[in-house]
Design a protein around this motif. Structure first.
Motif, PDB file in Angstrom:
ATOM      1  N   PHE A 205      -1.313   0.078  11.039  1.00 22.96           N
ATOM      2  CA  PHE A 205      -1.100   0.077  12.491  1.00 22.96           C
ATOM      3  C   PHE A 205      -1.062   1.514  13.023  1.00 22.96           C
ATOM      4  N   ARG A 206      -0.353   2.393  12.301  1.00 27.75           N
ATOM      5  CA  ARG A 206      -0.288   3.814  12.712  1.00 27.75           C
ATOM      6  C   ARG A 206      -1.668   4.456  12.713  1.00 27.75           C
ATOM      7  N   LEU A 207      -2.558   3.962  11.849  1.00 29.96           N
ATOM      8  CA  LEU A 207      -3.926   4.482  11.789  1.00 29.96           C
ATOM      9  C   LEU A 207      -4.864   3.763  12.763  1.00 29.96           C
ATOM     10  N   GLY A 208      -4.322   2.811  13.523  1.00 25.21           N
ATOM     11  CA  GLY A 208      -5.119   2.091  14.510  1.00 25.21           C
ATOM     12  C   GLY A 208      -6.045   1.045  13.917  1.00 25.21           C
ATOM     13  N   VAL A 209      -5.666   0.498  12.756  1.00 24.37           N
ATOM     14  CA  VAL A 209      -6.513  -0.461  12.049  1.00 24.37           C
ATOM     15  C   VAL A 209      -5.882  -1.848  12.106  1.00 24.37           C
ATOM     16  N   GLU A 210      -6.703  -2.831  12.439  1.00 25.01           N
ATOM     17  CA  GLU A 210      -6.234  -4.210  12.511  1.00 25.01           C
ATOM     18  C   GLU A 210      -6.223  -4.825  11.115  1.00 25.01           C
ATOM     19  N   SER A 211      -5.168  -5.603  10.826  1.00 24.01           N
ATOM     20  CA  SER A 211      -5.071  -6.254   9.521  1.00 24.01           C
ATOM     21  C   SER A 211      -4.474  -7.648   9.671  1.00 24.01           C
ATOM     22  N   ILE A 212      -4.747  -8.479   8.655  1.00 21.60           N
ATOM     23  CA  ILE A 212      -4.111  -9.791   8.567  1.00 21.60           C
ATOM     24  C   ILE A 212      -3.559  -9.935   7.158  1.00 21.60           C
ATOM     25  N   VAL A 213      -2.471 -10.684   7.033  1.00 25.60           N
ATOM     26  CA  VAL A 213      -1.907 -11.021   5.724  1.00 25.60           C
ATOM     27  C   VAL A 213      -2.326 -12.452   5.432  1.00 25.60           C
ATOM     28  N   THR A 214      -3.031 -12.647   4.304  1.00 24.46           N
ATOM     29  CA  THR A 214      -3.596 -13.972   4.064  1.00 24.46           C
ATOM     30  C   THR A 214      -3.818 -14.245   2.580  1.00 24.46           C
ATOM     31  N   ASP A 215      -3.816 -15.527   2.246  1.00 28.15           N
ATOM     32  CA  ASP A 215      -4.288 -15.976   0.938  1.00 28.15           C
ATOM     33  C   ASP A 215      -5.426 -16.974   1.119  1.00 28.15           C
TER      34      ASP A 215
ATOM     35  N   PHE B 191     -13.702  -1.271  -6.624  1.00 27.13           N
ATOM     36  CA  PHE B 191     -12.263  -1.463  -6.850  1.00 27.13           C
ATOM     37  C   PHE B 191     -11.555  -0.118  -7.024  1.00 27.13           C
ATOM     38  N   TYR B 192     -10.529   0.099  -6.205  1.00 22.85           N
ATOM     39  CA  TYR B 192      -9.689   1.288  -6.238  1.00 22.85           C
ATOM     40  C   TYR B 192      -8.250   0.817  -6.404  1.00 22.85           C
ATOM     41  N   ALA B 193      -7.426   1.638  -7.027  1.00 22.61           N
ATOM     42  CA  ALA B 193      -6.024   1.258  -7.164  1.00 22.61           C
ATOM     43  C   ALA B 193      -5.167   2.509  -7.318  1.00 22.61           C
ATOM     44  N   THR B 194      -3.974   2.452  -6.759  1.00 28.08           N
ATOM     45  CA  THR B 194      -3.002   3.538  -6.901  1.00 28.08           C
ATOM     46  C   THR B 194      -1.692   2.976  -7.422  1.00 28.08           C
ATOM     47  N   GLN B 195      -1.105   3.646  -8.418  1.00 26.04           N
ATOM     48  CA  GLN B 195       0.218   3.247  -8.895  1.00 26.04           C
ATOM     49  C   GLN B 195       1.279   3.661  -7.876  1.00 26.04           C
ATOM     50  N   PHE B 196       1.036   4.756  -7.193  1.00 25.22           N
ATOM     51  CA  PHE B 196       1.949   5.229  -6.153  1.00 25.22           C
ATOM     52  C   PHE B 196       1.720   4.441  -4.859  1.00 25.22           C
ATOM     53  N   HIS B 197       2.596   4.670  -3.898  1.00 21.65           N
ATOM     54  CA  HIS B 197       2.536   3.981  -2.607  1.00 21.65           C
ATOM     55  C   HIS B 197       1.974   4.921  -1.549  1.00 21.65           C
ATOM     56  N   PRO B 198       0.676   4.828  -1.221  1.00 23.34           N
ATOM     57  CA  PRO B 198       0.148   5.715  -0.181  1.00 23.34           C
ATOM     58  C   PRO B 198       0.823   5.472   1.173  1.00 23.34           C
ATOM     59  N   GLU B 199       1.228   4.235   1.428  1.00 23.22           N
ATOM     60  CA  GLU B 199       1.860   3.911   2.712  1.00 23.22           C
ATOM     61  C   GLU B 199       3.239   4.537   2.856  1.00 23.22           C
ATOM     62  N   LYS B 200       3.804   5.056   1.761  1.00 21.44           N
ATOM     63  CA  LYS B 200       5.117   5.713   1.802  1.00 21.44           C
ATOM     64  C   LYS B 200       5.017   7.186   1.417  1.00 21.44           C
ATOM     65  N   SER B 201       3.783   7.698   1.349  1.00 23.14           N
ATOM     66  CA  SER B 201       3.563   9.065   0.853  1.00 23.14           C
ATOM     67  C   SER B 201       3.190  10.046   1.957  1.00 23.14           C
ATOM     68  N   ALA B 202       3.732   9.831   3.150  1.00 19.20           N
ATOM     69  CA  ALA B 202       3.595  10.758   4.276  1.00 19.20           C
ATOM     70  C   ALA B 202       2.136  11.123   4.543  1.00 19.20           C
ATOM     71  N   ASP B 203       1.873  12.380   4.879  1.00 19.95           N
ATOM     72  CA  ASP B 203       0.523  12.811   5.270  1.00 19.95           C
ATOM     73  C   ASP B 203      -0.486  12.641   4.138  1.00 19.95           C
ATOM     74  N   VAL B 204      -0.061  12.899   2.908  1.00 21.93           N
ATOM     75  CA  VAL B 204      -0.967  12.762   1.757  1.00 21.93           C
ATOM     76  C   VAL B 204      -1.443  11.319   1.648  1.00 21.93           C
ATOM     77  N   GLY B 205      -0.517  10.375   1.715  1.00 22.20           N
ATOM     78  CA  GLY B 205      -0.868   8.962   1.625  1.00 22.20           C
ATOM     79  C   GLY B 205      -1.705   8.499   2.800  1.00 22.20           C
TER      80      GLY B 205
ATOM     81  N   GLN C 114       1.202  -2.868   6.355  1.00 22.00           N
ATOM     82  CA  GLN C 114       0.779  -3.223   7.714  1.00 22.00           C
ATOM     83  C   GLN C 114       1.142  -2.133   8.705  1.00 22.00           C
ATOM     84  N   ASN C 115       2.362  -1.611   8.595  1.00 22.57           N
ATOM     85  CA  ASN C 115       2.806  -0.560   9.515  1.00 22.57           C
ATOM     86  C   ASN C 115       1.959   0.699   9.368  1.00 22.57           C
ATOM     87  N   ALA C 116       1.623   1.064   8.138  1.00 23.49           N
ATOM     88  CA  ALA C 116       0.784   2.250   7.907  1.00 23.49           C
ATOM     89  C   ALA C 116      -0.595   2.055   8.526  1.00 23.49           C
TER      90      ALA C 116
END
Length: 192
Positions: free
Chosen positions: A20-30, A168-182, A16-18
């Protein structure tokens, strides 16, 4: 609007924080309606495969997630749950990607934690990335290399650092914790 799938697996706040930094609105939902109406889906997670799949199955979300047609990004445990089967708890998963998830052999330090290089990048989510890139990993299980592999990493052995099939896309790594690359990867996903 991006829907972040709620399924009692951690790491949702950093995604969510990542966004937000990109200016994108999100919701957490099931909620099925909210998920179906979202422009894009992010399926993050840190946790254990068996209990996460139980939560999804109990709510019928396993069937829902496989039926979605909008861009869908799984992260870490999200990637593993999108595969066919996980050795973690001998768990049958969503089978979006027909590949096995295995535990790293105990010959090195496990979990694989920290920065590592991904290479052989393919697909739209890597369109803003230069080539070999360093990203942040935290995992003890990995997806084998397969026809859906869109990025590779080597830790003990080569494994799928990213997967792609249809929407469908998936990453084993965490783009939200991967600085500029992520951030570039998340931005490319948002622009799909």
């Amino acid at each position: 609007m991006i829907a972040i799938i709620k399924y009692n697996a951690g790491n949702i706040k950093s995604v969510q924080n990542a966004l937000f930094r990109l200016g994108v609105e999100s919701i957490v939902t099931d909620d099925e309606k909210a998920i179906r109406n979202a422009d894009k889906i992010i399926f993050p997670g840190v946790g254990e495969a068996g209990s996460a799949m139980f939560y999804l199955q109990e709510r019928g979300m396993d069937t829902l997630l496989k039926s979605l047609t909008q861009p869908f990004l799984g992260i870490c445990l999200g990637l593993q749950l999108m595969c066919k089967h996980s050795e973690e708890g001998n768990t049958n998963c969503l089978n979006i990607f027909e590949v096995e998830v295995r535990k790293f052999p105990p010959t090195e330090i496990v979990p694989h934690m920290g920065w590592n290089t991904i290479y052989d990048l393919e697909g739209e989510i890597f369109k803003n990335n230069a080539g070999n890139e360093d990203v942040y990993f935290v995992h003890s299980y990995y997806a084998d290399l397969c026809e859906s592999t869109s990025a590779t990493c080597n830790y003990i052995l080569p494994f799928s650092a990213a997967l792609h099939k249809d929407n469908f896309y998936a990453t084993q790594f965490h783009p939200e914790k991967s600085a500029d690359v992520g951030e570039k990867i998340l931005k490319s996903f948002i622009e799909l």
